[in-house]
Design an enzyme around this catalytic site. Structure first.
Site, PDB file in Angstrom:
ATOM      1  N   ASP A 158       0.866  -1.184   0.000  1.00  0.00           N
ATOM      2  CA  ASP A 158       0.000   0.000   0.000  1.00  0.00           C
ATOM      3  C   ASP A 158       0.904   1.236   0.000  1.00  0.00           C
ATOM      4  OD1 ASP A 158       0.864   0.387   2.615  1.00  0.00           O
ATOM      5  OD2 ASP A 158      -1.140   0.329   3.519  1.00  0.00           O
TER       6      ASP A 158
ATOM      7  N   CYS B  67       3.120  -3.013   4.016  1.00  0.00           N
ATOM      8  CA  CYS B  67       2.260  -1.864   4.319  1.00  0.00           C
ATOM      9  C   CYS B  67       3.014  -1.038   5.367  1.00  0.00           C
ATOM     10  CB  CYS B  67       0.862  -2.287   4.754  1.00  0.00           C
ATOM     11  SG  CYS B  67       0.765  -3.172   6.324  1.00  0.00           S
TER      12      CYS B  67
ATOM     13  N   THR C 225       2.963  -0.913   8.683  1.00  0.00           N
ATOM     14  CA  THR C 225       3.481  -1.746   9.778  1.00  0.00           C
ATOM     15  C   THR C 225       3.800  -3.159   9.327  1.00  0.00           C
ATOM     16  OG1 THR C 225       1.244  -2.428  10.321  1.00  0.00           O
ATOM     17  CG2 THR C 225       2.125  -0.508  11.514  1.00  0.00           C
TER      18      THR C 225
ATOM     19  N   HIS D 291      11.232 -23.414   9.226  1.00  0.00           N
ATOM     20  CA  HIS D 291      10.256 -24.094  10.086  1.00  0.00           C
ATOM     21  C   HIS D 291       8.830 -24.022   9.563  1.00  0.00           C
ATOM     22  CE1 HIS D 291      12.943 -23.729  13.962  1.00  0.00           C
ATOM     23  NE2 HIS D 291      13.635 -24.064  12.879  1.00  0.00           N
TER      24      HIS D 291
ATOM     25  N   HIS E 188       8.117 -30.288  11.419  1.00  0.00           N
ATOM     26  CA  HIS E 188       7.651 -29.020  10.844  1.00  0.00           C
ATOM     27  C   HIS E 188       6.516 -29.269   9.843  1.00  0.00           C
ATOM     28  CE1 HIS E 188      10.608 -26.900  13.029  1.00  0.00           C
ATOM     29  NE2 HIS E 188      11.645 -27.395  12.363  1.00  0.00           N
TER      30      HIS E 188
HETATM   31  C1  RB5 Z   1      -2.029   2.879   6.300  1.00  0.00           C
HETATM   32  O1  RB5 Z   1      -1.983   4.159   6.819  1.00  0.00           O
HETATM   33  C2  RB5 Z   1      -1.694   1.860   7.365  1.00  0.00           C
HETATM   34  O2  RB5 Z   1      -2.780   1.651   8.197  1.00  0.00           O
HETATM   35  C3  RB5 Z   1      -1.255   0.553   6.728  1.00  0.00           C
HETATM   36  O3  RB5 Z   1      -0.171   0.787   5.889  1.00  0.00           O
HETATM   37  C4  RB5 Z   1      -0.816  -0.526   7.666  1.00  0.00           C
HETATM   38  O4  RB5 Z   1       0.131  -0.074   8.589  1.00  0.00           O
HETATM   39  C5  RB5 Z   1      -1.875  -1.311   8.305  1.00  0.00           C
HETATM   40  O5  RB5 Z   1      -1.646  -2.291   9.009  1.00  0.00           O
END
Ligand code: RB5
Length: 144
Positions: free
Chosen positions: A7, A65, A67, A98, A134
């Site tokens: 994203d 993304c 996080t 694993h 595993h």
């Molecule tokens: C987008 O702002 C953010 O929410 C997305 O990139 C991500 O971190 C969601 O888990």
């Protein structure tokens, strides 16, 4: 073939990953997104990567993304997908050995470009151990 999806929060780091793949001559299919300024929904890009793997078009995927959490949660809703959110090389190695993880997820706002490229390199160059214990545990994941 590696499927790529991100994203807006993962776009900049994905460009670093793409530069690494280009440098190594590793084939990939990039499902977007296309820039870091238009806000998009990470599940849309997770699904494209998952579909490419489940259809057999790609063997592995890399998703990013902000996080790495939302996009990995989405990938892991699909049977046959084992997405591992990694911020270190030890985890990237262990999840291949694993868990036979088929998608690497990272956070574009969490890891820097130098570390991210080492994580990708570790993930792509580590084989599943094939150990019975595993395999048994992975089968139990698939029963969920
Ligand atoms: C987008 O702002 C953010 O929410 C997305 O990139 C991500 O971190 C969601 O888990």
């Amino acid at each position: 073939m590696i499927a790529l999806g991100c994203d807006h929060g993962g776009y900049d780091l994905m460009q670093e990953v793409i530069a690494y793949l280009d440098g190594k001559g590793i084939a990939y299919k990039n499902f977007g997104c296309d820039n870091s300024h238009d806000s998009v929904d990470y599940p849309d890009y997770a699904r494209k990567v998952v579909k490419a793997i489940l259809d057999g078009e790609c063997e592995k995927g890399i998703v990013i993304c902000g996080t790495g959490i939302g996009i990995s949660i989405t990938c892991n809703r699909y049977k046959g997908i084992r997405a591992a959110l990694c911020s270190d090389c030890f985890s990237a190695e262990a999840t291949r050995q694993h868990n036979d993880a088929n998608i690497l997820a990272m956070g574009g706002r969490v890891v820097g470009p130098g570390l991210a490229v080492k994580i990708v390199d570790t993930f792509l160059n580590t084989e599943f151990s094939g150990d019975e214990r595993h395999k048994r545990r992975i089968s139990k994941i698939e029963e969920c």
